[in-house]
Scaffold this motif. Structure first.
Motif, mmCIF file in Angstrom:
data_model
loop_
_atom_site.group_PDB
_atom_site.id
_atom_site.type_symbol
_atom_site.label_atom_id
_atom_site.label_comp_id
_atom_site.label_asym_id
_atom_site.label_seq_id
_atom_site.Cartn_x
_atom_site.Cartn_y
_atom_site.Cartn_z
ATOM 1 N N GLY A 56 53.006 -38.563 33.521
ATOM 2 C CA GLY A 56 51.564 -38.371 33.525
ATOM 3 C C GLY A 56 51.096 -37.776 32.214
ATOM 4 O O GLY A 56 51.897 -37.438 31.343
ATOM 5 N N VAL A 57 49.784 -37.651 32.062
ATOM 6 C CA VAL A 57 49.161 -37.184 30.830
ATOM 7 C C VAL A 57 48.056 -36.207 31.203
ATOM 8 O O VAL A 57 47.415 -36.353 32.251
ATOM 9 N N LEU A 58 47.832 -35.214 30.357
ATOM 10 C CA LEU A 58 46.758 -34.269 30.632
ATOM 11 C C LEU A 58 46.131 -33.783 29.332
ATOM 12 O O LEU A 58 46.721 -33.891 28.256
ATOM 13 N N ALA A 59 44.928 -33.257 29.471
ATOM 14 C CA ALA A 59 44.260 -32.559 28.372
ATOM 15 C C ALA A 59 43.716 -31.266 28.945
ATOM 16 O O ALA A 59 43.126 -31.270 30.028
ATOM 17 N N GLN A 60 43.931 -30.173 28.259
ATOM 18 C CA GLN A 60 43.462 -28.877 28.715
ATOM 19 C C GLN A 60 42.634 -28.214 27.631
ATOM 20 O O GLN A 60 42.959 -28.311 26.450
ATOM 21 N N PHE A 61 41.569 -27.556 28.048
ATOM 22 C CA PHE A 61 40.757 -26.796 27.104
ATOM 23 C C PHE A 61 40.119 -25.634 27.868
ATOM 24 O O PHE A 61 39.710 -25.778 29.015
ATOM 25 N N PRO A 62 40.051 -24.462 27.255
ATOM 26 C CA PRO A 62 39.420 -23.326 27.915
ATOM 27 C C PRO A 62 37.903 -23.476 27.917
ATOM 28 O O PRO A 62 37.334 -24.091 27.012
ATOM 29 N N ASN A 63 37.253 -22.929 28.941
ATOM 30 C CA ASN A 63 35.804 -22.933 29.003
ATOM 31 C C ASN A 63 35.319 -21.486 29.026
ATOM 32 O O ASN A 63 35.552 -20.756 29.992
#
Length: 319
Positions: free
Chosen positions: A149-156
């Motif tokens: 699988g693939v993911l993208a993470q970024f803080p908010n």
């Protein structure tokens, strides 16, 4: 008086000798710094590696980043006299683009000789991409693999910014420029655009698994929902070929015509001179002393890949 004159001459001679030694020592330190700097800035990657017919052993371990030295090493291995390759994989994955580069480099090696992957503790996500670039995968019963699988993470930070009374303003050429960015609420359009990118990379990942492992339809869907599997589970699901370790991988190479009496030689990326003595630190210290602080900071980061590309194929990236 004669004794006093002799003593004076002796002292002068001693001072001259000390001065010569000090100059020599300073010159040696300067030379070490220069050589260390050359080691840092010089042409990266592995050297030509072992010569003569052999079985090559190369390691893929840790988080997968863009790595010029690794890619140069693999390119040299593809042109080498290695008759077979043991790919020792122990990685949770990393950047999607870096994993793709690694996959392509391994496939190039496999054009002219058989490659067997030996899974250590984990070959998940991008680590599994590296493993399936081989022709045969051997894993321990308790090895961890899968995580397709693939993911993208970024803080908010929008809640925090509101609490402290900070509002970030921006002027954009279009609504989706630099979105999502973590300092403003993520719009449905921005989320959809990022999701499209993720799904496209995911389709590429599944396509590689389908091609290399021969899985289709329900069988492919069953292993590509992001779950991890033990080696025992993975062999039932056709994600790996055999339970075992290095010896089993060598035995498989023999079935492909490789003379297993050949020496097994480890390929490692070439290190700069005095790397064991902190070459980057020496060069960084010299840059600091010269007032080039930005260069010094860059040198201290050399060899420490701190940034993954934006889309990840990694198991537990927060660990």
């Amino acid at each position: 008086m004669a004794l006093d004159a002799d003593a004076i001459l002796d002292r002068r001679s001693l001072r001259r000798r000390l001065a010569i030694w000090r100059i020599g020592a300073l010159g040696l330190v300067a030379l070490l710094v220069v050589v260390a700097a050359l080691g840092v800035f010089g042409r990266g990657g592995g050297g030509p590696g072992p010569r003569g017919p052999h079985i090559a052993k190369v390691e893929v371990s840790g988080v997968i980043f863009d790595d010029e030295k690794r890619q140069k090493l693999l390119a040299d291995l593809a042109k080498s006299n290695a008759k077979g390759v043991l790919l020792m994989v122990d990685s949770p994955g990393g950047g999607v683009t870096a994993s793709e580069d690694l996959y392509e480099a391994i496939r190039l090696i496999a054009k002219d000789r058989p490659v067997a992957a030996v899974v250590g503790t984990v070959a998940a996500s991008g680590g599994y991409i590296a493993a399936i670039a081989s022709d045969h995968i051997v894993a321990r019963k308790t090895s961890i693999t899968g995580s397709i699988g693939v993911l993208a993470q970024f803080p908010n930070f929008t809640g925090l910014l509101k609490t402290v009374g900070v509002q970030v303003e921006s002027i954009k050429s279009s609504p989706l420029k630099a979105a999502p960015n973590g300092v403003e609420p993520t719009s449905p359009e921005a989320r959809k655009a990022l999701e499209s990118l993720i799904l496209d990379s995911y389709d590429w990942f599944k396509g590689v698994v389908e091609e290399r492992r021969g899985l289709k339809g329900a069988d492919l869907a069953n292993v590509s929902d992001g779950r991890i599997f033990t080696g025992r589970q993975a062999i039932e699901l056709k994600l790996v070929d055999e339970i075992g370790g290095e010896q089993e991988a060598i035995a498989w190479l023999e079935t492909k015509g490789v003379d297993t009496k050949l020496p097994v030689k480890t390929w490692k990326p070439r290190q700069g001179p005095f790397s064991g003595f902190g070459a980057a630190s020496l060069a960084a210290g010299a840059a600091d002393a010269a007032g080039m602080h930005a260069l010094a900071d860059g040198l201290r980061r050399t060899g420490n890949a701190l940034v993954l590309d934006g889309v990840l194929a990694i198991w537990h990236p927060s660990l």
